[in-house]
Design a protein around this motif. Structure first.
Motif, PDB file in Angstrom:
ATOM      1  N   GLY A  34       3.135  -3.638   0.411  1.00 41.74           N
ATOM      2  CA  GLY A  34       3.146  -4.435   1.629  1.00 41.74           C
ATOM      3  C   GLY A  34       4.416  -5.221   1.823  1.00 41.74           C
ATOM      4  N   ALA A  35       5.163  -5.474   0.757  1.00 41.46           N
ATOM      5  CA  ALA A  35       6.414  -6.230   0.852  1.00 41.46           C
ATOM      6  C   ALA A  35       7.442  -5.584  -0.075  1.00 41.46           C
ATOM      7  CB  ALA A  35       6.192  -7.690   0.475  1.00 41.46           C
ATOM      8  N   PRO A  36       8.023  -4.450   0.328  1.00 37.55           N
ATOM      9  CA  PRO A  36       8.941  -3.719  -0.554  1.00 37.55           C
ATOM     10  C   PRO A  36      10.176  -4.515  -0.953  1.00 37.55           C
ATOM     11  CG  PRO A  36       8.283  -2.379   1.326  1.00 37.55           C
ATOM     12  CD  PRO A  36       7.804  -3.764   1.602  1.00 37.55           C
ATOM     13  N   ASP A  37      10.576  -5.493  -0.128  1.00 39.08           N
ATOM     14  CA  ASP A  37      11.775  -6.261  -0.415  1.00 39.08           C
ATOM     15  C   ASP A  37      11.505  -7.502  -1.260  1.00 39.08           C
ATOM     16  OD1 ASP A  37      10.283  -7.296   1.651  1.00 39.08           O
ATOM     17  OD2 ASP A  37      12.001  -8.147   2.714  1.00 39.08           O
ATOM     18  N   ARG A  38      10.226  -7.698  -1.647  1.00 45.54           N
ATOM     19  CA  ARG A  38       9.877  -8.864  -2.461  1.00 45.54           C
ATOM     20  C   ARG A  38       9.358  -8.413  -3.825  1.00 45.54           C
ATOM     21  NH1 ARG A  38       6.025 -12.164   1.757  1.00 45.54           N
ATOM     22  NH2 ARG A  38       7.502 -12.344   3.493  1.00 45.54           N
ATOM     23  N   PRO A  39       9.974  -8.877  -4.905  1.00 44.98           N
ATOM     24  CA  PRO A  39       9.462  -8.525  -6.242  1.00 44.98           C
ATOM     25  C   PRO A  39       8.023  -8.969  -6.448  1.00 44.98           C
ATOM     26  CG  PRO A  39      11.652  -9.497  -6.384  1.00 44.98           C
ATOM     27  CD  PRO A  39      11.195  -9.696  -4.971  1.00 44.98           C
ATOM     28  N   SER A  40       7.619 -10.022  -5.715  1.00 40.75           N
ATOM     29  CA  SER A  40       6.250 -10.522  -5.872  1.00 40.75           C
ATOM     30  C   SER A  40       5.239  -9.711  -5.069  1.00 40.75           C
ATOM     31  CB  SER A  40       6.177 -11.983  -5.417  1.00 40.75           C
ATOM     32  OG  SER A  40       6.554 -12.102  -4.049  1.00 40.75           O
ATOM     33  N   GLY A  41       5.720  -8.689  -4.346  1.00 41.26           N
ATOM     34  CA  GLY A  41       4.823  -7.852  -3.565  1.00 41.26           C
ATOM     35  C   GLY A  41       3.819  -7.133  -4.443  1.00 41.26           C
ATOM     36  N   VAL A  42       2.804  -6.567  -3.798  1.00 42.19           N
ATOM     37  CA  VAL A  42       1.711  -5.904  -4.511  1.00 42.19           C
ATOM     38  C   VAL A  42       1.694  -4.418  -4.167  1.00 42.19           C
ATOM     39  CG1 VAL A  42      -0.800  -5.800  -4.782  1.00 42.19           C
ATOM     40  CG2 VAL A  42       0.333  -8.010  -4.545  1.00 42.19           C
ATOM     41  N   VAL A  43       1.416  -3.590  -5.160  1.00 44.89           N
ATOM     42  CA  VAL A  43       1.303  -2.149  -4.954  1.00 44.89           C
ATOM     43  C   VAL A  43      -0.005  -1.852  -4.244  1.00 44.89           C
ATOM     44  CG1 VAL A  43       1.072   0.080  -6.104  1.00 44.89           C
ATOM     45  CG2 VAL A  43       2.708  -1.613  -6.968  1.00 44.89           C
ATOM     46  N   GLU A  70      13.038   4.657 -10.558  1.00 45.70           N
ATOM     47  CA  GLU A  70      13.535   5.661  -9.606  1.00 45.70           C
ATOM     48  C   GLU A  70      12.563   5.917  -8.452  1.00 45.70           C
ATOM     49  OE1 GLU A  70      11.138   7.991 -12.655  1.00 45.70           O
ATOM     50  OE2 GLU A  70      12.401   6.210 -12.573  1.00 45.70           O
ATOM     51  N   ALA A  71      11.414   5.228  -8.443  1.00 46.07           N
ATOM     52  CA  ALA A  71      10.404   5.478  -7.413  1.00 46.07           C
ATOM     53  C   ALA A  71      10.895   5.058  -6.028  1.00 46.07           C
ATOM     54  CB  ALA A  71       9.118   4.728  -7.751  1.00 46.07           C
ATOM     55  N   ALA A  72      10.497   5.816  -5.021  1.00 44.34           N
ATOM     56  CA  ALA A  72      10.731   5.418  -3.632  1.00 44.34           C
ATOM     57  C   ALA A  72       9.674   4.390  -3.252  1.00 44.34           C
ATOM     58  CB  ALA A  72      10.648   6.627  -2.719  1.00 44.34           C
ATOM     59  N   ILE A  73      10.084   3.326  -2.576  1.00 44.48           N
ATOM     60  CA  ILE A  73       9.162   2.248  -2.186  1.00 44.48           C
ATOM     61  C   ILE A  73       9.186   2.119  -0.672  1.00 44.48           C
ATOM     62  CG2 ILE A  73       8.554  -0.176  -2.483  1.00 44.48           C
ATOM     63  CD1 ILE A  73      10.192  -0.121  -5.087  1.00 44.48           C
ATOM     64  N   VAL A  74       8.031   2.253  -0.048  1.00 43.62           N
ATOM     65  CA  VAL A  74       7.951   2.190   1.415  1.00 43.62           C
ATOM     66  C   VAL A  74       6.829   1.236   1.822  1.00 43.62           C
ATOM     67  CG1 VAL A  74       8.825   4.549   1.680  1.00 43.62           C
ATOM     68  CG2 VAL A  74       6.358   4.153   1.540  1.00 43.62           C
ATOM     69  N   PRO A  75       6.927   0.635   3.009  1.00 46.66           N
ATOM     70  CA  PRO A  75       5.848  -0.235   3.499  1.00 46.66           C
ATOM     71  C   PRO A  75       4.722   0.591   4.105  1.00 46.66           C
ATOM     72  CG  PRO A  75       7.608  -0.163   5.103  1.00 46.66           C
ATOM     73  CD  PRO A  75       8.084   0.640   3.927  1.00 46.66           C
ATOM     74  N   PRO A  76       3.501   0.071   4.142  1.00 44.55           N
ATOM     75  CA  PRO A  76       2.384   0.793   4.761  1.00 44.55           C
ATOM     76  C   PRO A  76       2.451   0.728   6.280  1.00 44.55           C
ATOM     77  CG  PRO A  76       1.647  -1.333   4.025  1.00 44.55           C
ATOM     78  CD  PRO A  76       3.082  -1.223   3.584  1.00 44.55           C
ATOM     79  N   ARG A  77       1.947   1.754   6.932  1.00 47.60           N
ATOM     80  CA  ARG A  77       1.867   1.794   8.391  1.00 47.60           C
ATOM     81  C   ARG A  77       0.440   2.201   8.761  1.00 47.60           C
ATOM     82  NH1 ARG A  77       6.469  -0.368  11.010  1.00 47.60           N
ATOM     83  NH2 ARG A  77       8.239  -0.035   9.612  1.00 47.60           N
ATOM     84  N   ARG A 401       1.397 -11.663  12.457  1.00 45.98           N
ATOM     85  CA  ARG A 401       0.211 -10.803  12.421  1.00 45.98           C
ATOM     86  C   ARG A 401       0.149  -9.889  13.633  1.00 45.98           C
ATOM     87  NH1 ARG A 401      -4.052 -11.552   9.214  1.00 45.98           N
ATOM     88  NH2 ARG A 401      -5.571 -11.086  10.833  1.00 45.98           N
ATOM     89  N   ALA A 402       0.702 -10.320  14.763  1.00 47.87           N
ATOM     90  CA  ALA A 402       0.672  -9.498  15.977  1.00 47.87           C
ATOM     91  C   ALA A 402       1.479  -8.217  15.813  1.00 47.87           C
ATOM     92  CB  ALA A 402       1.198 -10.293  17.160  1.00 47.87           C
ATOM     93  N   LYS A 403       2.410  -8.215  14.846  1.00 46.58           N
ATOM     94  CA  LYS A 403       3.236  -7.031  14.603  1.00 46.58           C
ATOM     95  C   LYS A 403       2.558  -6.055  13.645  1.00 46.58           C
ATOM     96  CE  LYS A 403       7.332 -10.008  14.846  1.00 46.58           C
ATOM     97  NZ  LYS A 403       8.472 -10.551  14.068  1.00 46.58           N
ATOM     98  N   LYS A 404       1.374  -6.448  13.155  1.00 46.23           N
ATOM     99  CA  LYS A 404       0.747  -5.669  12.092  1.00 46.23           C
ATOM    100  C   LYS A 404      -0.620  -5.142  12.499  1.00 46.23           C
ATOM    101  CE  LYS A 404       3.075  -8.331   8.476  1.00 46.23           C
ATOM    102  NZ  LYS A 404       2.911  -9.182   7.281  1.00 46.23           N
ATOM    103  N   LEU A 405      -1.090  -4.169  11.741  1.00 44.49           N
ATOM    104  CA  LEU A 405      -2.423  -3.599  11.905  1.00 44.49           C
ATOM    105  C   LEU A 405      -3.043  -3.504  10.531  1.00 44.49           C
ATOM    106  CD1 LEU A 405      -4.461  -2.263  13.885  1.00 44.49           C
ATOM    107  CD2 LEU A 405      -3.444  -0.078  13.261  1.00 44.49           C
ATOM    108  N   GLY A 406      -4.218  -4.144  10.369  1.00 39.27           N
ATOM    109  CA  GLY A 406      -4.837  -4.156   9.045  1.00 39.27           C
ATOM    110  C   GLY A 406      -4.027  -4.939   8.041  1.00 39.27           C
ATOM    111  N   GLY A 407      -3.227  -5.924   8.532  1.00 32.48           N
ATOM    112  CA  GLY A 407      -2.436  -6.737   7.631  1.00 32.48           C
ATOM    113  C   GLY A 407      -1.097  -6.145   7.264  1.00 32.48           C
ATOM    114  N   HIS A 408      -0.771  -4.936   7.813  1.00 31.16           N
ATOM    115  CA  HIS A 408       0.477  -4.278   7.473  1.00 31.16           C
ATOM    116  C   HIS A 408       1.189  -3.844   8.744  1.00 31.16           C
ATOM    117  CE1 HIS A 408      -1.001  -4.313   3.403  1.00 31.16           C
ATOM    118  NE2 HIS A 408      -2.080  -3.665   3.789  1.00 31.16           N
ATOM    119  N   LEU A 409       2.472  -3.535   8.627  1.00 29.55           N
ATOM    120  CA  LEU A 409       3.246  -3.113   9.784  1.00 29.55           C
ATOM    121  C   LEU A 409       2.626  -1.891  10.425  1.00 29.55           C
ATOM    122  CD1 LEU A 409       6.862  -3.531   8.380  1.00 29.55           C
ATOM    123  CD2 LEU A 409       5.701  -5.007  10.021  1.00 29.55           C
ATOM    124  N   ARG A 410       2.664  -1.844  11.745  1.00 31.30           N
ATOM    125  CA  ARG A 410       2.097  -0.705  12.467  1.00 31.30           C
ATOM    126  C   ARG A 410       2.903   0.564  12.214  1.00 31.30           C
ATOM    127  NH1 ARG A 410      -1.490  -2.208  16.612  1.00 31.30           N
ATOM    128  NH2 ARG A 410      -1.687  -4.455  16.824  1.00 31.30           N
TER     129      ARG A 410
END
Length: 410
Positions: A34-43, A70-77, A401-410
Motif C-alpha cells: 500500500g505504500a511502496p515508497d515507505r519502509p514502514s509500509g505493509v505487504v 530484487e523484487a518489484a514493488i507496486v501499489p495496489p489498484r 481517501r477520495a483518490k482511493k478505492l478500498g483504502g488503496h489507489l484506484r
C-alpha cells in the motif's frame, strides 16, 4: 458425483493482475504494498516466487525487501481488481447461470444450471475447460476445488487444489474421511484460533477425532457454532449456490490505517466524522438504516471494539456521529491510534420514515432532507465537492481517501 459444485480461486490474484499490467517478467519476484515508497509500509500481496523467499502478507515492507531486494514493488489498484473479478464472473456465467462470488478472487459455480448437461458427467474435465477459458481471456491461473457442497468445495480448493498437479482436486464423500480427517484440527474450515485451542484442550487433535463425536454431544458442548463445524468436518452444507447472495448486507462499515499515530482528540474526531459521513452516505444510497453503531480503535498499546444500541434506527450522519463520540469518550484512554473503524449494523429498509417524540418534527425532517441534498450533490460532482470545515484542518484524510478505492489507489 451427482451434483458437483466448484470453488474457483484465482492464484495470487492481486500480484498476478499487477504482473500482467506492468509486464513484469515471471522470473522476478513481485510484492504489492500500500505504500511502496515507505519502509514502514505493509505487504498486501505477493507472488509465489516471493512466498518462496519467506515473504508473507502483513509483513513490514522493509523486512520483505531485506529478504528479496530484487523484487518489484507496486501499489495496489482496487478498481483494476474489481474489474478483473467481474470479467471472471462473466466468463463463468458462460458455463452456468449459477455463479456466486465468495470474495474478490473466489467464486462458487454450480454446474446443475448449465445449458450443457454433459458438464456434470465429468466435472474435472469441465474444470480444466474453465481454467483454460479464464487463462485465454485474462492471462490468470485458476485453481478449482470440486465437491458435493460449497463447504467441501472450499476445503478441496484450500487444502488440496493449491498443491495438486493442474490445480484441480475433486473431493468425494469417501475422500473426506481419507484426506481431510487425518489433518490437524486447525485446518477445519472456520474453526478459528480460539476454537482450535478449545478442541485441542479437549484432546481432539485431528479433524477426524472431532468428526467422530456424535452431533448431539457437539451441540451440547459447543452450541450451534460447534454443530456447524461438525457439519463442515463431514462436508455437509445445505446452502445452495445463489447468484445474488453476495448482495446482502449485515453491516455497512468504513475504516482505515492512519498515515501516522494519532493522539490528539481533535485530529481523531476529524477522521471519525469523515468515516461516519461515508457510512451514512453508503447506507442512504442503499435505502438502509441501522440501530447499532460500532467503533473500533487500534494502536501500539491500546485497542477496543465497542458498540452502542440506538434509541431508533437511523442513517443520519449527525446522529450516528453523536454515538461515535460517546463511544470514543467512554473507551478511549488517549493512547496513540493507528487504525480506526466505524460500522452501522442491525440494518433495515428506510422506506417508512417515522417521526419520534423526543425532537420537533420540523428538525427531524430538515435533517433528513439535508442528508439527501448533500448526497445528491456528491453523487453528481464527487465526494470532495462538499467538505466539512473540519476536513480542512490537521488530521483530515478526506481528500486522500477520495483518490482511493478500498483504502488503496484506484
Amino acid at each position: 458425483m451427482e451434483h458437483p459444485i466448484m470453488l474457483i480461486d484465482m492464484q495470487s490474484f492481486f500480484a498476478s493482475v499487477e504482473r500482467l499490467y506492468h509486464e513484469i517478467p515471471s522470473h522476478r519476484a513481485l510484492i504489492v504494498s500500500g505504500a511502496p515508497d515507505r519502509p514502514s509500509g505493509v505487504v498486501l500481496a505477493v507472488c509465489p516466487r516471493a512466498k518462496s523467499r519467506g515473504i508473507q502478507n502483513g509483513m513490514r515492507l522493509h523486512e520483505a525487501v531485506e529478504r528479496c531486494p530484487e523484487a518489484a514493488i507496486v501499489p495496489p489498484r482496487m478498481q483494476r481488481y474489481l474489474e478483473t473479478s467481474l470479467h471472471i464472473t462473466s466468463i463463468l456465467e458462460k458455463w452456468t447461470n449459477l455463479v456466486e462470488p465468495y470474495s474478490i478472487d473466489e467464486q462458487f459455480v454450480d454446474l446443475r444450471a448449465s445449458i450443457f448437461p454433459s458438464l456434470q458427467e465429468n466435472p474435472s474435465a469441465s474444470a480444466r475447460g474453465i481454467q483454460q477459458n479464464i487463462f485465454e481471456e485474462t492471462g490468470l491461473h485458476a485453481r478449482v476445488g470440486i465437491a458435493a457442497s460449497k463447504t467441501a468445495a472450499k476445503t478441496a480448493c484450500d487444502l488440496f487444489a493449491k498443491q495438486a498437479p493442474g490445480g484441480i482436486f475433486l473431493l468425494s464423500e469417501e475422500k473426506i474421511k481419507q484426506e481431510v480427517w487425518p489433518l490437524p484440527v486447525d485446518k477445519l474450515f472456520r474453526a478459528g484460533k480460539k476454537m482450535t485451542v478449545h478442541l485441542r484442550n479437549r484432546g481432539l487433535q485431528t479433524i477426524g477425532e472431532f468428526a467422530s463425536l456424535s452431533h448431539l454431544e457437539v451441540r451440547r458442548r459447543w452450541g450451534i457454532h460447534g454443530q456447524v463445524l461438525w457439519m463442515n468436518a463431514h462436508g455437509v452444507d445445505y446452502s445452495p449456490v445463489q447468484k445474488h447472495s453476495a448482495h446482502g448486507k449485515r453491516s455497512i462499515g468504513s475504516g482505515m490505517t492512519l498515515p501516522r499515530l494519532y493522539s490528539h482528540p481533535r485530529e481523531l474526531r476529524t477522521v471519525l466524522l469523515e468515516l461516519t459521513e461515508e457510512v451514512g452516505f453508503r447506507s442512504r444510497r442503499r435505502g438502509l438504516r441501522g440501530s447499532t453503531v460500532t467503533l473500533g480503535l487500534q494502536g501500539p498499546s491500546c485497542g477496543f471494539h465497542r458498540q452502542r444500541k440506538l434509541s431508533a434506527p437511523t442513517a443520519n450522519t449527525s446522529l450516528l456521529f453523536e454515538e461515535v463520540l460517546e463511544l470514543l469518550d467512554e473507551f478511549w484512554d488517549l493512547s496513540p491510534v493507528q487504525r480506526v473503524h466505524i460500522s452501522l449494523s442491525s440494518l433495515e429498509t428506510d422506506l417508512d420514515f417515522a417521526l419520534h417524540l423526543f425532537e420537533p418534527p420540523e428538525k427531524q425532517l430538515q435533517r433528513r432532507e439535508l442528508d439527501f441534498v448533500l448526497d445528491a450533490l456528491r453523487e453528481q460532482y464527487g465526494k470532495t465537492a462538499l467538505l466539512r470545515g473540519s476536513s480542512a484542518g490537521a488530521g483530515s484524510q478526506a481528500l486522500d481517501r477520495a483518490k482511493k478505492l478500498g483504502g488503496h489507489l484506484r
